[in-house]
Design a protein around this motif. Structure first.
Motif, mmCIF file in Angstrom:
data_model
loop_
_atom_site.group_PDB
_atom_site.id
_atom_site.type_symbol
_atom_site.label_atom_id
_atom_site.label_comp_id
_atom_site.label_asym_id
_atom_site.label_seq_id
_atom_site.Cartn_x
_atom_site.Cartn_y
_atom_site.Cartn_z
ATOM 1 N N TYR A 1 -86.561 -44.975 -11.524
ATOM 2 C CA TYR A 1 -86.952 -43.962 -12.315
ATOM 3 C C TYR A 1 -87.542 -42.877 -13.495
ATOM 4 O O TYR A 1 -86.400 -43.372 -14.123
ATOM 5 N N TYR A 2 -88.259 -42.177 -14.152
ATOM 6 C CA TYR A 2 -88.017 -42.341 -15.232
ATOM 7 C C TYR A 2 -88.450 -40.303 -15.086
ATOM 8 O O TYR A 2 -89.017 -39.757 -14.640
ATOM 9 N N CYS A 3 -87.092 -40.448 -16.333
ATOM 10 C CA CYS A 3 -86.607 -38.936 -15.932
ATOM 11 C C CYS A 3 -86.532 -37.897 -17.155
ATOM 12 O O CYS A 3 -86.619 -38.699 -18.293
ATOM 13 N N SER A 4 -87.683 -36.857 -17.244
ATOM 14 C CA SER A 4 -87.561 -36.590 -18.610
ATOM 15 C C SER A 4 -87.833 -34.573 -19.312
ATOM 16 O O SER A 4 -86.253 -34.558 -17.804
ATOM 17 N N MET A 5 -87.714 -33.692 -19.500
ATOM 18 C CA MET A 5 -87.227 -32.853 -19.744
ATOM 19 C C MET A 5 -88.324 -32.401 -19.584
ATOM 20 O O MET A 5 -89.382 -32.617 -19.405
ATOM 21 N N GLY A 6 -87.748 -30.824 -18.366
ATOM 22 C CA GLY A 6 -89.119 -30.241 -17.838
ATOM 23 C C GLY A 6 -89.632 -29.083 -18.662
ATOM 24 O O GLY A 6 -88.573 -28.370 -18.622
ATOM 25 N N VAL A 7 -90.254 -28.492 -18.714
ATOM 26 C CA VAL A 7 -90.687 -27.465 -19.336
ATOM 27 C C VAL A 7 -91.886 -26.401 -18.916
ATOM 28 O O VAL A 7 -92.768 -27.124 -17.815
ATOM 29 N N ALA A 8 -92.369 -25.285 -19.295
ATOM 30 C CA ALA A 8 -93.236 -24.538 -18.314
ATOM 31 C C ALA A 8 -94.551 -24.675 -18.734
ATOM 32 O O ALA A 8 -95.000 -25.471 -19.453
ATOM 33 N N LYS A 9 -95.590 -24.776 -18.144
ATOM 34 C CA LYS A 9 -96.688 -25.062 -18.369
ATOM 35 C C LYS A 9 -97.500 -24.442 -19.852
ATOM 36 O O LYS A 9 -98.684 -25.066 -19.804
ATOM 37 N N ASN A 10 -97.420 -23.276 -19.780
ATOM 38 C CA ASN A 10 -97.948 -22.925 -21.045
ATOM 39 C C ASN A 10 -97.008 -22.842 -22.590
ATOM 40 O O ASN A 10 -98.002 -22.396 -23.585
ATOM 41 N N SER A 11 -95.916 -24.230 -22.165
ATOM 42 C CA SER A 11 -94.836 -23.977 -23.872
ATOM 43 C C SER A 11 -95.953 -25.510 -23.773
ATOM 44 O O SER A 11 -94.457 -26.463 -24.662
ATOM 45 N N THR A 12 -97.365 -25.844 -24.590
ATOM 46 C CA THR A 12 -98.062 -26.886 -25.245
ATOM 47 C C THR A 12 -96.946 -27.146 -26.722
ATOM 48 O O THR A 12 -96.795 -28.590 -27.001
ATOM 49 N N GLY A 13 -96.988 -26.329 -27.442
ATOM 50 C CA GLY A 13 -95.523 -26.081 -28.873
ATOM 51 C C GLY A 13 -94.413 -26.739 -28.679
ATOM 52 O O GLY A 13 -94.429 -28.218 -29.188
ATOM 53 N N LEU A 14 -93.862 -25.999 -27.584
ATOM 54 C CA LEU A 14 -92.580 -26.923 -27.018
ATOM 55 C C LEU A 14 -92.619 -27.795 -26.562
ATOM 56 O O LEU A 14 -92.167 -29.252 -27.386
ATOM 57 N N LYS A 15 -93.013 -28.409 -25.702
ATOM 58 C CA LYS A 15 -93.387 -29.211 -24.923
ATOM 59 C C LYS A 15 -93.980 -30.766 -26.407
ATOM 60 O O LYS A 15 -93.113 -31.732 -26.615
ATOM 61 N N ASP A 16 -94.622 -30.248 -27.305
ATOM 62 C CA ASP A 16 -95.272 -31.815 -28.328
ATOM 63 C C ASP A 16 -93.722 -31.631 -29.017
ATOM 64 O O ASP A 16 -93.845 -33.062 -29.396
ATOM 65 N N TRP A 17 -93.754 -30.780 -29.187
ATOM 66 C CA TRP A 17 -92.227 -30.820 -30.551
ATOM 67 C C TRP A 17 -91.309 -32.323 -29.384
ATOM 68 O O TRP A 17 -90.290 -32.381 -31.023
ATOM 69 N N LEU A 18 -90.706 -31.589 -28.079
ATOM 70 C CA LEU A 18 -89.630 -32.084 -27.715
ATOM 71 C C LEU A 18 -89.961 -33.685 -27.243
ATOM 72 O O LEU A 18 -89.190 -34.838 -28.079
#
Length: 269
Positions: free
Chosen positions: A217-234
């Motif tokens: 299983y691959y476990c990630s950080m979950g973020v909101a759909k409209n948080s592209t900038g945050l997801k990219d930085w994470l």
């Protein structure tokens, strides 16, 4: 212990059909930096990912990892207690900026939230001792094999359906099951092996994890759909922590052993 197996289907499917709040309130990366605080959801009922210490504070792998994220971003960490049912709604509603807690990627959850690159893996596999030489989990479908399993856990059904020739001994908890295996009162155990480390370390036994896993299983950080900038930085932050060895060090601190199937630093994501 087998929360990923149980939650990945039932919880995600339920969420897919539920009326969830919009993601209009999710904070942007700039807003998080300006506030000086990043809010992270951690489940304290999944040790050693998250648990309460003697001061009734949440500690564990997820907290230490989130602290490293906060340091890289130059903000303070605010740990928000979340349970399995409310962790995705909390992300969607903007109550937290991202969530951890064995957030296994799957297609149902990905309809509701976004995932970063994987932070860690969890291996469903076979724990045995060096006295056993089988190299594939399918070889354990043999009358000479006795699985030692925790009563009521998900692998029992898996064994019944996929390894019907093997015998099964049921015990009430994981310390007892691992002890029985160490004492030679069984051949093997099927479970999410990563969570067995602290129990394995209590016995002077030559443990062996069967080379072929049942699943990873691959476990990630979950973020909101409209948080592209945050997801990219994470994603960049997760890569940085992996390549510097910090992810593996935090994992070994809390799990008592190396990650069985390391994610590794992937330059292309």
């Amino acid at each position: 212990m087998l929360k990923t197996l149980l939650a990945a289907g039932a919880v995600a499917v339920a969420l897919a059909g539920a009326l969830l709040p919009t993601t209009a309130d999710a904070r942007t990366l700039d807003e998080i930096m300006k506030s000086g605080v990043i809010r992270v959801g951690v489940n304290p009922t999944l040790p050693p990912l998250g648990k309460f210490d003697e001061k009734n504070e949440i500690v564990g792998f997820d907290v230490d990892y989130a602290n490293e994220i906060a340091k890289l971003l130059g903000v303070k960490l605010e740990v928000v207690q979340t349970g399995s049912p409310d962790r995705i709604p909390f992300v969607v509603a903007g109550k937290i900026d991202f969530v951890m807690g064995a957030m296994t990627r799957n297609t149902d959850r990905a309809k509701v939230i976004d995932f970063t690159v994987p932070v860690h893996t969890e291996v469903l596999g076979v724990l045995t001792t060096k006295a056993n030489t089988f190299t594939d989990w399918k070889q354990f479908d043999d009358p000479s094999v006795t699985f030692v399993q925790v009563r009521g856990s998900t692998p029992i059904k898996f064994i019944e359906e996929n390894l019907p020739k093997a015998k099964v001994t049921l015990l009430d908890n994981y310390p007892d099951a691992v002890r029985a295996l160490a004492q030679g009162r069984g051949t093997a155990m099927i479970d999410v092996i990563d969570f067995m480390g602290e129990h394995m370390n209590n016995h002077k036994t030559e443990w062996r994890i069967v080379e072929t896993p049942i699943d990873v299983y691959y476990c990630s950080m979950g973020v909101a759909k409209n948080s592209t900038g945050l997801k990219d930085w994470l994603n960049v932050a997760a890569f940085d922590l992996a390549r510097k060895g910090k992810t593996d060090a935090i994992w070994k601190k809390w799990f008592g052993m190396d990650m069985i199937k390391p994610v590794g630093a992937q330059p292309y994501f």
